[in-house]
Design an enzyme around this catalytic site. Structure first.
Site, PDB file in Angstrom:
ATOM      1  N   LYS A   1      -0.922  -1.080  -4.389  1.00 47.48           N
ATOM      2  CA  LYS A   1      -2.117  -0.161  -4.381  1.00 47.48           C
ATOM      3  C   LYS A   1      -1.437   1.038  -4.424  1.00 47.48           C
ATOM      4  O   LYS A   1      -0.689   1.529  -3.349  1.00 47.48           O
ATOM      5  CB  LYS A   1      -2.987  -0.293  -3.143  1.00 47.48           C
ATOM      6  CG  LYS A   1      -4.022   0.828  -2.638  1.00 47.48           C
ATOM      7  CD  LYS A   1      -4.426   0.484  -1.294  1.00 47.48           C
ATOM      8  CE  LYS A   1      -5.674   1.423  -0.961  1.00 47.48           C
ATOM      9  NZ  LYS A   1      -5.463   2.688  -1.231  1.00 47.48           N
TER      10      LYS A   1
ATOM     11  N   TYR B   1       0.901  -1.143   0.041  1.00 43.72           N
ATOM     12  CA  TYR B   1       0.132   0.142  -0.062  1.00 43.72           C
ATOM     13  C   TYR B   1       1.018   1.235  -0.059  1.00 43.72           C
ATOM     14  O   TYR B   1       1.567   1.632   1.011  1.00 43.72           O
ATOM     15  CB  TYR B   1      -0.831  -0.111   1.148  1.00 43.72           C
ATOM     16  CG  TYR B   1      -1.901   1.045   1.292  1.00 43.72           C
ATOM     17  CD1 TYR B   1      -2.187   2.162   0.513  1.00 43.72           C
ATOM     18  CD2 TYR B   1      -2.635   1.201   2.414  1.00 43.72           C
ATOM     19  CE1 TYR B   1      -2.942   3.086   0.514  1.00 43.72           C
ATOM     20  CE2 TYR B   1      -3.720   2.132   2.738  1.00 43.72           C
ATOM     21  CZ  TYR B   1      -3.753   3.242   1.709  1.00 43.72           C
ATOM     22  OH  TYR B   1      -4.639   4.126   1.784  1.00 43.72           O
TER      23      TYR B   1
ATOM     24  N   ASP C   1      -9.545   7.925  -6.225  1.00 42.25           N
ATOM     25  CA  ASP C   1     -10.756   7.614  -6.967  1.00 42.25           C
ATOM     26  C   ASP C   1     -11.176   8.787  -7.988  1.00 42.25           C
ATOM     27  O   ASP C   1     -11.338   8.599  -9.067  1.00 42.25           O
ATOM     28  CB  ASP C   1     -11.996   7.651  -6.040  1.00 42.25           C
ATOM     29  CG  ASP C   1     -11.722   6.870  -5.103  1.00 42.25           C
ATOM     30  OD1 ASP C   1     -10.889   6.025  -4.743  1.00 42.25           O
ATOM     31  OD2 ASP C   1     -12.930   6.415  -4.094  1.00 42.25           O
ATOM     32  N   GLU C   2     -10.425  10.077  -7.834  1.00 44.40           N
ATOM     33  CA  GLU C   2     -10.690  11.179  -8.672  1.00 44.40           C
ATOM     34  C   GLU C   2      -9.724  10.984  -9.812  1.00 44.40           C
ATOM     35  O   GLU C   2     -10.186  11.578 -10.717  1.00 44.40           O
ATOM     36  CB  GLU C   2     -10.430  12.509  -7.742  1.00 44.40           C
ATOM     37  CG  GLU C   2      -9.069  12.525  -6.999  1.00 44.40           C
ATOM     38  CD  GLU C   2      -9.185  11.979  -5.667  1.00 44.40           C
ATOM     39  OE1 GLU C   2      -9.710  11.154  -5.462  1.00 44.40           O
ATOM     40  OE2 GLU C   2      -8.416  12.536  -4.712  1.00 44.40           O
TER      41      GLU C   2
HETATM   42  O1  MN9 Z   1      -8.198   4.031  -0.769  1.00 48.44           O
HETATM   43  C1  MN9 Z   1      -8.638   6.491  -0.605  1.00 48.44           C
HETATM   44  N1  MN9 Z   1      -7.574   6.825   0.255  1.00 48.44           N
HETATM   45  C2  MN9 Z   1      -7.740   7.534   1.638  1.00 48.44           C
HETATM   46  C3  MN9 Z   1      -8.085   5.056  -1.167  1.00 48.44           C
HETATM   47  O2  MN9 Z   1      -8.736   7.158   2.208  1.00 48.44           O
HETATM   48  C4  MN9 Z   1      -6.573   8.063   2.111  1.00 48.44           C
HETATM   49  C5  MN9 Z   1      -9.323   7.115  -1.684  1.00 48.44           C
HETATM   50  O3  MN9 Z   1     -10.267   6.438  -2.129  1.00 48.44           O
HETATM   51  C6  MN9 Z   1      -9.492   8.600  -1.300  1.00 48.44           C
HETATM   52  O4  MN9 Z   1     -10.305   8.719  -0.187  1.00 48.44           O
HETATM   53  C7  MN9 Z   1     -10.229   9.402  -2.340  1.00 48.44           C
HETATM   54  C8  MN9 Z   1     -10.636  11.011  -2.054  1.00 48.44           C
HETATM   55  O5  MN9 Z   1      -9.292  11.515  -2.142  1.00 48.44           O
HETATM   56  O6  MN9 Z   1      -9.875   9.232  -3.514  1.00 48.44           O
END
Ligand code: MN9
Length: 290
Positions: A163, A135, A189-190
């Site tokens: 990841k 990760y 996700d963005e």
């Molecule tokens: O697991 C997530 N990262 C964190 C991945 O929570 C630190 C993402 O899904 C983000 O929450 C998301 C919003 O920035 O992309």
């Protein structure tokens, strides 16, 4: 080896009014996301507030999710802990529950050398006995892996992939080129579509919990090479994610899920619950777009 791909929600951890883990809503959220086509679950990671849970709570959530999902989806247990010993114990426990993979953020706080970090990962992978997904989240861990660092892991059979929670898509591409057969999962996700374009097999993310349909659609359109249509959905999702980031990702995600009928309670302190005004602003911006 089961290699994860597709859309994989990073599950939240719901709490009741007394701040105890409350698994009922989590079971329903799992069914909702499975119905919408997700292919796996990432359990007790950043989104699941791993570092705010007790050891017993982490084990209880891992056990509950394994029992609920069974063989219906790929199961990834985040077992990252402050000490190698604890991470090994949790990794072995997750494997005994049937998790397909374990995963860990790099050990944090003491600015360990890469040699120390490498040993941590190999020890945890050995203790678990199932493949390890690195990760990589430099923004939160403070650990910046180079492509060469990553290669030291991925050239070993015990490591399933990465990841990649970073906007450095040049790095992602270099890892993909060097390791065509490993699993690369996008983290932000963005920029899901950017990640797919640069070689990711899928993604792990917190917003897939409340908009799995959008991301499953992006994934399918990408695989059919219908990129402009995929981008239209990514654009819609990003309006929602911008509102989420503005309010604070974890508390905001929990507020949205609660509004959708999956009571999550508040994120645990030091996170602070959204005040009435902020919450109203968030829900007004997001709910009509879901
Ligand atoms: O697991 C997530 N990262 C964190 C991945 O929570 C630190 C993402 O899904 C983000 O929450 C998301 C919003 O920035 O992309």
């Amino acid at each position: 080896m089961v290699l994860p791909s597709g859309v994989i929600p990073a599950l939240p951890t719901p709490f009741d009014k007394n701040d105890n883990v409350d698994l009922d809503a989590l079971g329903r959220l799992i069914e909702f996301t499975l119905k919408n086509g997700v292919s796996g679950f990432y359990v007790t990671g950043s989104t699941g507030e791993a570092f705010l849970l007790s050891d017993e709570e982490r084990r209880a959530v891992l056990k509950f999710v394994a029992g609920t999902v069974g063989k219906r989806a790929t199961l990834i247990a985040h077992v990252g802990c402050m000490s190698t010993k604890k991470a090994c114990e949790l990794g072995a426990y997750a494997a005994s529950l049937g998790y397909d993979l374990v995963s860990s953020v790099a050990p944090i706080y003491y600015s360990y050398s890469f040699a120390e970090i490498k040993k941590y990962y190999f020890d945890v992978a050995d203790a678990a006995g199932v493949p390890m997904l690195i990760y990589n989240i430099p923004a939160l861990s403070g650990v910046h892996f180079s492509v060469d660092n990553i290669a030291e892991f991925l050239s070993d059979v015990r490591f399933a992939g990465v990841k990649h929670t970073s906007s450095d898509y040049f790095v992602l591409r270099q890892i993909r080129t060097a390791f065509p057969d490993k699993a690369l999962l996008n983290g932000y996700d963005e920029t899901f579509l950017a990640g797919l374009s640069m070689g990711a097999d899928g993604a792990i993310g917190s917003t897939f919990n409340f908009m799995p349909d959008k991301f499953v659609k992006i994934y399918e359109l990408f695989r059919q090479n219908r990129i402009p249509e995929a981008m239209e959905i990514q654009k819609q999702a990003d309006i929602i994610i911008a509102a989420l980031i503005k309010a604070g990702v974890i508390p905001a995600m929990k507020a949205i899920l609660t509004e959708l009928g999956f009571p999550m309670g508040d994120a645990r302190a030091p996170f602070t619950p959204l005040d009435g005004e902020k919450k109203r602003e968030l829900l007004e911006a997001v709910m009509p777009l879901l």
